[in-house]
Design an enzyme around this catalytic site. Structure first.
Site, mmCIF file in Angstrom:
data_model
loop_
_atom_site.group_PDB
_atom_site.id
_atom_site.type_symbol
_atom_site.label_atom_id
_atom_site.label_comp_id
_atom_site.label_asym_id
_atom_site.label_seq_id
_atom_site.Cartn_x
_atom_site.Cartn_y
_atom_site.Cartn_z
ATOM 1 C CG HIS A 1 -2.093 -0.967 1.035
ATOM 2 N ND1 HIS A 1 -3.235 -0.561 0.424
ATOM 3 C CD2 HIS A 1 -2.179 -2.152 1.807
ATOM 4 C CE1 HIS A 1 -4.122 -1.754 0.494
ATOM 5 N NE2 HIS A 1 -3.331 -2.683 1.382
ATOM 6 C CG ASP B 1 -15.878 17.970 10.829
ATOM 7 O OD1 ASP B 1 -14.807 18.033 10.331
ATOM 8 O OD2 ASP B 1 -16.067 16.684 11.424
ATOM 9 C CD GLU C 1 -3.093 2.823 -0.221
ATOM 10 O OE1 GLU C 1 -4.096 1.667 -0.085
ATOM 11 O OE2 GLU C 1 -2.192 2.507 -1.095
#
Length: 508
Positions: free
Chosen positions: A169, A226, A171
């Site tokens: 991976h 958020d 990422e």
């Protein structure tokens, strides 16, 4: 030439991290299910494709599959883990269940530099593995670019067709050179790094206006980064057709309502709904964490419906982020559900309102960047994450007025001391948890039998993984002493040294 990357999701919980890394490299990307129709993929007109990992085997019944036609589009393709196995399988190679499975940290020996490993120092590459199956025979036109410590195929490529595969991976942060590998892939694809959050904001404002038209939007603001940043973005998009409100549900931190109103004054006009009694009545006698979340979610839904009717809203906006989605519902791929979350799962079916989630594919730090662009107050932008169900999931066991008071006072001390030590903005989260146990203590000349507070402090980049923080002993001592001395009903403080995974950040 298209300057976009399309990511086909085969079900990995790391899929959005791929999109995150691509965006960090200033190239626009989107995620679609792996079985997206070839015609839809052509309409997107990607400059490159990335095929994510996934938990299945390519030989499983019902295994996630893409249209084989994607391999004939003539654009660069990078397959990661399952994505690489699917490429090898489709092009005539062989994939088998491994006698040796590779999970966690490992090393890959670079055998062919090629375009993918250009500029990467050394021959042994530290990587993060997560697979049981592996490719045993390469498709005819592919070359071996690297193998693992166990001698397994770890990197392959066909430079003529510009199709590549990695069995690790790139990422995740545990692959230190991963971002450089992805950058090399973008460069060989001819993709320019000219996209940023300014572009995202402009794009989302256009999308919101097109979606909403002349309708009105309902938006609950919690005071966290958020929902606050989302509300300011919506204000830019729809103006006075935004109905923003703040729910005081009795599960908030100390002095939270007045602080949020003061911070957002001049940015938003907030209606305050006092709902402490109705939430606490719902939660009376409830100890199961999932039941707590669901009851809180249902009460929020009831309030949303009431406010929507009053304000004649047809749309509901929520500040849902990707980590909320991946832990709560299957998102564009067969990802496992870890917990329910009142921001996600079920709202569109239960309500007549159409859901708007402009940040559903973003991480917290990206929302903070947008907040700065929009001029949201710094104290809001750098607030630590706070769970949607509030203190209800930081009080293990039943909620009572007394237990809420204890936790509020302890939590306020934690916040004060972290700000005093100039550490509040340097950790991901720092908070207190009230445990459902009592312990013996001695205060003065008397025996006590009182509550335990657990201190939880973690560092993280995105909330998907987290490590506990090695705090200075003097800070731990100060927090413990103040809580025990100042919060009536507590005689012990403990420190949580668990990482995520296997633990989660919140205790419930």
């Amino acid at each position: 030439m298209s300057h976009k990357v399309l990511i086909l999701d085969f079900g990995s919980q790391y899929t959005q991290l791929i999109a995150r890394r691509i965006r960090e490299l200033k190239v626009y990307s989107e995620i679609v299910p792996c079985n997206t129709a070839l015609e839809k993929i052509r309409e997107f007109n990607p400059g490159a494709l990335i095929l994510s990992g996934g938990p299945a085997s390519v030989y499983d019944k019902g295994a996630p599959l893409a249209d084989p036609g994607v391999l004939k589009l003539g654009i660069p393709i990078l397959g990661i883990c399952y994505g690489m196995q699917w490429i090898a399988h489709e092009l005539g190679g062989r994939v088998e269940a491994g006698k040796v499975r590779e999970y966690g940290p490992g090393n890959v020996r670079i055998l062919k530099r090629g375009e993918l490993f250009e500029g990467i120092q050394g021959e042994d590459l530290p990587v993060w593995m997560s697979h049981g199956d592996h490719v045993t025979d390469l498709p005819g036109s592919f070359e071996l670019y690297g193998d693992s410590t166990n001698g397994l195929i770890a990197a392959i490529g066909d430079s003529h067709r510009r199709i590549y595969g990695l069995q690790f991976h790139p990422e995740v942060v545990h692959t230190p050179a991963g971002k450089e590998i992805l950058k090399n892939f973008l460069e060989l694809s001819g993709l320019k790094g000219d996209w940023g959050m300014e572009s995202f904001v402009d794009q989302k404002i256009r999308e919101i206006r097109e979606t909403v038209g002349e309708g009105r939007v309902l938006c609950a603001v919690s005071g966290g980064v958020d929902s606050s940043v989302m509300a300011v973005l919506l204000q830019r998009a729809v103006g006075d057709r935004l109905h923003a409100f703040f729910v005081d549900n009795g599960l908030l931190r100390q002095d939270e309502t007045s602080r949020v109103i003061d911070l957002l004054k001049g940015h938003l006009s907030l209606n305050v709904i006092r709902a402490e009694d109705r939430f606490l009545a719902r939660l009376e006698g409830v100890t199961d964490p999932e039941e707590k979340r669901k009851k809180i979610g249902r009460e929020f839904i009831a309030i949303f419906e009431e406010e929507a009717a009053k304000a004649h809203c047809r749309f509901l906006a929520q500040g849902t982020l990707y980590p909320d989605l991946i832990e709560s519902v299957s998102f564009k791929g067969p990802s496992a559900t870890i917990k329910s979350h009142h921001n996600v799962g079920g709202l569109p079916e239960k309500m007549k309102l159409r859901l708007i989630e402009p940040f559903r594919e973003l991480f917290k730090d990206e929302v903070r960047e947008i907040g700065k662009l929009l001029g949201v107050p710094e104290e809001i932008v750098w607030r630590q994450p706070f769970p949607g169900p509030g203190l209800a999931v930081r009080i293990l066991g039943e909620l009572t007025g007394e237990r809420l008071k204890i936790l509020r006072e302890a939590d306020a001390i934690v916040v004060q001391e972290f700000k005093r030590a100039d550490l509040y903005g340097k950790v991901w989260q720092s908070f207190a948890v009230l445990l459902p146990v009592k312990t013996v203590g001695v205060m003065g000349d008397s025996r006590t039998y009182e509550n335990v507070i657990a201190l939880r402090v973690v560092e993280s980049q995105d909330g998907m993984t987290a490590d506990w923080v090695k705090l200075p002993y003097d800070l731990m001592e100060t927090i413990s002493r103040r809580i025990i001395n100042e919060v009536r009903g507590v005689n012990r403080v403990v420190y949580d040294i668990s990482s995520k995974p296997p633990a989660t950040i919140e205790w419930e």
